[in-house]
Design a protein around this motif. Structure first.
Motif, PDB file in Angstrom:
ATOM      1  N   LYS A 197      48.434-101.181 100.159  1.00 28.74           N
ATOM      2  CA  LYS A 197      47.680-101.877  99.113  1.00 28.74           C
ATOM      3  C   LYS A 197      48.631-102.501  98.085  1.00 28.74           C
ATOM      4  N   ALA A 198      49.632-101.739  97.694  1.00 25.97           N
ATOM      5  CA  ALA A 198      50.597-102.262  96.706  1.00 25.97           C
ATOM      6  C   ALA A 198      51.382-103.444  97.265  1.00 25.97           C
ATOM      7  N   TYR A 247      38.910-104.052  90.731  1.00 24.45           N
ATOM      8  CA  TYR A 247      40.334-103.700  90.845  1.00 24.45           C
ATOM      9  C   TYR A 247      41.197-104.936  90.578  1.00 24.45           C
ATOM     10  N   PHE A 272      48.094 -95.711 102.613  1.00 21.18           N
ATOM     11  CA  PHE A 272      47.175 -96.756 102.161  1.00 21.18           C
ATOM     12  C   PHE A 272      47.633 -97.346 100.826  1.00 21.18           C
ATOM     13  N   SER A 273      48.072 -96.456  99.958  1.00 19.26           N
ATOM     14  CA  SER A 273      48.537 -96.896  98.642  1.00 19.26           C
ATOM     15  C   SER A 273      49.729 -97.853  98.783  1.00 19.26           C
ATOM     16  N   ALA A 302      49.482-101.344  90.449  1.00 20.84           N
ATOM     17  CA  ALA A 302      49.086-101.629  91.836  1.00 20.84           C
ATOM     18  C   ALA A 302      48.649-100.371  92.574  1.00 20.84           C
ATOM     19  N   HIS A 303      49.248 -99.233  92.231  1.00 21.06           N
ATOM     20  CA  HIS A 303      48.939 -97.991  92.945  1.00 21.06           C
ATOM     21  C   HIS A 303      47.703 -97.274  92.416  1.00 21.06           C
TER      22      HIS A 303
END
Lengths: 577, 212
Positions: B166-167, A417, B162-163, A408-409
């Motif tokens: 997003k996760a 993606y 952001f990461s 996910a990262h």
């Protein structure tokens, strides 16, 4: 099952009281009942009925409000310790103890994470089901290197009892003929993946004396008639075991020992009964029964029996004994040695490595295997010890393909993606060390001098830390994991070592607080788990261990328990108890 | 600020050109002038805005995000995991999941990180394109997010914020019924474990996990 299985008040003098209903208590009750003994099983928590009370079974993650995560406020309020357990989630939290109701203290600057499961079935519902025999090297380790006291038993004392419990419980595994890890009575092993078979071959080539085998688990890979008669069927590889399994595909009190015990008609269960202390008769020098505080309304009652088996967990059993202060035993019953509460151990699961297995893109697996591979301890005798520390460790682990959980990262936005996350990623292989912890007098639990819990029982106070031996072992295990994966040809090797960050307790293999021994001056129990000081009091859970070895201990809890019951009943019949 | 409009009512108002002025008035009430102005600057995609009108119900998200932040989050979900041969993150409800999950299972710090990065994204949209992220073309949105992940001008803190967000969207997606059973392959009852089955580059991951 008899309709009056659950009791509340009783003046009956039972043949045996078994305190606790987990793996150990379940076996004790079954063995007593099957020998014709009227048995009362006492459980501090609520009743959990097989199948009916597995309330989260079969639910997908979207069926939980927080997608299997537990609400922050709830966690902080009542699960501040339990949340650290790998199996704790919104799917399983109802089987974990309530930390607010069950406080304990630790010495300032130290920590011990005590995972509880206070309900009928105890941790047998939540265990990881790994099942291994101890070997003669384990029973002789203390004597061989001088740490701790010598176990008063050897492998041959337990061998037939291991077979007895394995046949009934159902243990999957493969014949290996390893001297440090004796074979069990097996159901077929789970399969390895192609990368695991590859790594096995490479490691065994590169490191003579090291073996990579399938983990041995209490799962019915191929149930026998004996298992079918228990109402249990084959494991479907859901690996949702901690929610409870209506198939009875893994061994638990509910799936296996409890119905067997109940079937005899000799079993009674007193749920919601928190044992405060034992009732000791100074004249006869025997215990008469137990004092109980009601879990819900805090009223008190007593239960009576000819013998008492403490199967209340390593810390729980020792707490009951320490809280039984009598004229003869001002420091806790059967504690003339002064070692009760000391030599607390856990396993050290704090180092390892993960790496990429190149290739095998056309390979996948089906189902969720409820366990992994094992590299048995290869430092199991002094001649194999490393220079700067004693004892050894094994590795557990396994392979998986990277998925959205691992990726996910990664960088990426949009359709590509999304596709990456849904497709199969790289094969990874993980090894995690399972290290032995030395028995040390300084690692102990005692009763808190002032604080009590809501049942009026003094809190447990724990002072338990990793010693230099454990730190050196994990440093070595980390390096060894890297070395093995590298030499096996794996890439992107990343290691970890959390020994300075994680408290003892989280392996949930606490043992050693009422150890066995030949000498009553330095041990609480004899070689049959009978108190040196009190003939009709036995402790057959992890408290009785003299060393931790590296193996998951539950199978040994089972074997020593059934052996102790067999001995106890023979002694009762011979009028010696 | 709560609204008494139902989705249908609101939609009718949006759909009716004659009611545009009334809608804008509502928008200003709901989200303040900035968003309403952004909408005035050329609103041909009001999905995110329509969602916000519902999502701003304070009893549901306790106002962790402002109405405008919710519209940006909606667009972020759509942009990060768009509709392909399987449904999008928005179709899986991730835009509602994120505020819920942050409220219930994450720290104040993580909540603030998400609020900050949402505003950073929107600010960058304004700097680069002169309008809110919500109103950018899909390609512009994606490029802007890719830049945040890779651009030397983005700080490490922003990258990590952001990461994290997003996760969280990814977690919400693949633990939703749509994500777990349509985007992935869900085995409720595997019927046993097989160590080796064939796979190709098109094979989907298992959506069913022992631990999430």
């Amino acid at each position: 099952m008899t309709t009056d299985l659950y009791i509340h008040e009783s003046n009956q003098v039972y043949d045996a009281i078994v305190v606790g209903s987990g793996i150990t208590g379940g076996w004790a009750a079954k063995e007593f009942c099957e020998r014709g003994m009227q048995t009362l099983m006492i459980e501090r928590g609520r009743v959990v009925e097989h199948r009916k009370d597995y309330i989260t079974e079969g639910k997908g993650p979207w069926q939980f409000d927080n997608r299997t995560k537990v609400d922050n406020l709830l966690t902080e309020e009542i699960y501040s310790v339990q949340k650290k357990c790998y199996a704790f989630s919104d799917m399983t939290k109802h089987f974990f103890g309530n930390d607010k109701d069950l406080p304990y203290s630790t010495k300032e600057g130290t920590g011990f994470d005590w995972i509880r499961a206070n309900q009928l079935g105890g941790k047998s519902l939540l265990w990881h089901r790994q099942s291994y025999r101890l070997s003669d090297f384990d029973f002789a380790a203390n004597k061989a290197d001088g740490h701790g006291n010598d176990w008063p038993i050897r492998y041959n004392d337990l061998k037939s009892w291991y077979s007895h419990v394995e046949t009934f419980a159902g243990i999957s595994g493969s014949e290996e003929g390893l001297e440090q890890l004796p074979d069990s009575e097996y159901l077929p092993p789970f399969e390895m993946t192609a990368p695991e078979l590859h790594v096995k071959q490479k490691i065994e080539e590169q490191f003579p004396g090291r073996h990579l085998i399938m983990g041995r688990t209490a799962h019915l890979t191929k149930p026998t008639q004996l298992h079918l008669e228990q109402g249990r069927v084959a494991c479907q590889a859901k690996s949702e075991c901690h929610k409870g399994c209506s198939l009875g595909a893994y061994f638990s009190t509910q799936s296996s020992t409890l119905p067997a015990a109940a079937k005899t008609g000799n079993l009674s269960i007193a749920p919601n009964s928190v044992v405060h202390s034992l009732i000791y008769d100074e004249k006869t020098q025997r215990v008469k029964g137990v004092r109980v505080v009601d879990n819900d309304n805090l009223t008190t009652r007593e239960y009576f029996a000819k013998v008492v088996f403490l199967c209340a967990s390593t810390l729980g059993s020792a707490q009951i004994m320490l809280n039984t202060k009598t004229k003869s035993f001002p420091n806790g019953i059967a504690n003339s040695s002064g070692v009760l509460g000391h030599y607390l151990m856990d396993h050290n699961y704090n180092a390892g490595a993960t790496a990429t297995v190149e290739g095998f893109e056309d390979e996948y697996f089906s189902g969720r295997r409820p366990g992994g591979i094992l590299i048995p301890n290869f430092q199991y005798k002094p001649s194999l010890y490393k220079k700067d520390y004693v004892r050894g460790y094994g590795f557990s682990g396994g392979s998986y393909r990277e998925s959205w959980q691992s990726n996910a990262h990664q960088k990426g936005i949009g359709a590509d993606y999304k596709a990456t996350l849904t497709k199969l990623g790289k094969w990874k292989m993980k090894l995690g060390a399972q290290g032995e912890m030395l028995p040390r007098f300084d690692n102990y639990m005692a009763l808190h001098s002032t604080k009590t819990d809501k049942w009026g029982i003094p809190l447990i106070h724990i002072d338990c830390t990793w010693s230099e031996n454990e730190r050196l072992m994990m440093a070595d295990a980390e390096q060894t994991a890297v070395d093995m994966l590298t030499k096996a040809g794996l890439t992107e090797v990343e290691s970890f070592n959390s020994v300075d960050r994680r408290n003892p307790g989280l392996a949930i293999h606490e043992v050693g607080t009422a150890r066995m021994g030949r000498d009553p001056k330095e041990s609480v129990l004899n070689g049959f788990n009978q108190c040196h000081d009190v003939d009709n009091l036995f402790v057959t859970d992890g408290a009785s261990f003299c060393s931790s070895a590296v193996q998951n201990p539950s199978l040994t809890f089972m074997a020593i328990t059934v052996r102790a019951v067999d001995y106890c009943v023979k002694e009762m019949k011979a009028m010696r108890i | 600020m709560p609204t008494n409009l139902t989705k249908t009512e609101l939609q009718q108002k949006v759909d009716g050109q004659d009611n545009r002025r009334l809608f804008m008035k509502k928008m200003v009430c709901l989200f303040g002038a900035t968003t309403a102005l952004a909408v005035l600057s050329g609103c041909d995609k009001s999905e995110a805005l329509r969602f916000t009108a519902q999502g701003s119900d304070p009893s549901k998200n306790d106002n962790l995000f402002s109405g405008h932040e919710l519209t940006v989050l909606y667009s972020l979900c759509e942009s990060i995991l768009p509709k392909t041969d399987t449904p999008s993150a928005v179709e899986a409800g991730c835009h509602k999941f994120v505020p819920h999950q942050l409220q219930h299972c994450h720290s104040k710090q993580q909540q603030n990180d998400c609020i900050q990065i949402i505003n950073t994204v929107d600010m960058q949209a304004n700097v680069k394109f002169g309008k809110t992220f919500v109103l950018l073309q899909p390609q512009q949105q994606q490029q802007l997010l890719l830049d945040i992940e890779s651009d030397a001008l983005t700080t490490d803190i922003e990258k990590s914020q952001f990461s994290f967000l997003k996760a969280l969207i990814v977690f919400g997606y693949f633990t939703s019924e749509i994500g777990a059973t349509q985007a992935l392959n869900y085995q409720a009852m595997p019927g046993g474990f097989k160590g080796s089955i064939p796979a190709t580059s098109e094979t989907k991951s298992w959506g069913s996990q022992a631990y999430y």
